[in-house]
Design a protein around this motif. Structure first.
Motif, short mmCIF file in Angstrom:
data_model
loop_
_atom_site.label_atom_id
_atom_site.label_comp_id
_atom_site.label_asym_id
_atom_site.label_seq_id
_atom_site.Cartn_x
_atom_site.Cartn_y
_atom_site.Cartn_z
N ARG A 1 -7.05 11.78 2.15
CA ARG A 1 -5.88 11.08 1.63
C ARG A 1 -5.45 11.22 0.10
O ARG A 1 -5.16 12.26 -0.41
N LEU A 2 -5.44 10.01 -0.72
CA LEU A 2 -4.82 10.18 -1.96
C LEU A 2 -5.86 11.09 -2.95
O LEU A 2 -5.41 11.46 -3.76
N ALA A 3 -7.17 11.02 -2.51
CA ALA A 3 -8.11 11.45 -3.41
C ALA A 3 -7.92 13.13 -3.38
O ALA A 3 -8.54 13.89 -4.05
N ALA A 4 -7.00 13.73 -2.28
CA ALA A 4 -6.72 14.90 -2.34
C ALA A 4 -6.20 15.63 -3.63
O ALA A 4 -6.25 16.51 -3.95
N LEU A 5 -5.57 14.51 -4.19
CA LEU A 5 -4.58 14.77 -5.60
C LEU A 5 -5.68 15.09 -6.67
O LEU A 5 -5.12 15.58 -7.82
#
Length: 178
Positions: A122-126
């Motif tokens: 999810r947002l940790a992919a960034l």
């Protein structure tokens, strides 16, 4: 080889233009969607953007690219344009086949990787270096590929460089008058 008539040629040209519009439009849509990545509030949104890009790739880019290639081959085969008579046709084939191969082995792999990583992280992919590398490569090379597709479209309009193996009469007249 029997050539197709005017009506058949018009249908073939219409489908070729349709597939080219789809391919270029989808490529530009994927680029525009990629600009949303840095402005997203949560991981679900990030995954949705990447899933949308993947869907455009799978269901619009791939079929439209194949449609362009097939209609281009049919044009060369069934009309007097031929496969190798004109340099602009050869360049269009190089662009089309190159774009399909590069898209298959690189751009598609990066799109699929971004979608898979963002689905899990999810947002940790960034913060994931692989995801960020795929995103950067996809933006740069995807933009370049979209540009080359637009160039191919303009080659069809302007038909530059004349016929291979023959001196262009217009050019010869200009050269002799100087």
């Amino acid at each position: 080889m029997k050539q197709i008539g005017l009506t058949g040629k018009a249908w073939l040209k219409g489908f070729h233009i349709f597939f080219a519009c789809l391919w270029i439009g989808a490529a530009l849509s994927m680029i525009l969607l990629s600009f949303f990545r840095g402005q997203l509030a949560n991981g679900d949104e990030l995954w949705a953007v990447n899933a949308s890009i993947k869907m455009i790739d799978d269901f619009i880019i791939i079929p439209s690219a194949m449609g362009c290639l097939i209609t281009g081959i049919l044009f060369s085969w069934l009309t007097n344009w031929g496969f190798f008579k004109f340099p602009w046709i050869i360049v269009k084939y190089v662009i089309t086949v190159g774009a399909i191969l590069f898209g298959t082995f690189y751009l598609g792999t990066w799109v699929n990787g971004m979608e898979a990583i963002s689905k899990v992280e999810r947002l940790a992919a960034l913060q994931n270096s692989t995801y960020l590398q795929y995103a950067k490569l996809n933006l740069y090379f995807g933009s370049f590929q979209a540009f080359t597709l637009i160039v191919a479209a303009f080659l069809s309009v302007f038909k530059p460089w004349g016929k291979r193996g023959k001196i262009n009469k217009k050019h010869n007249i200009k050269a002799s008058s100087t």
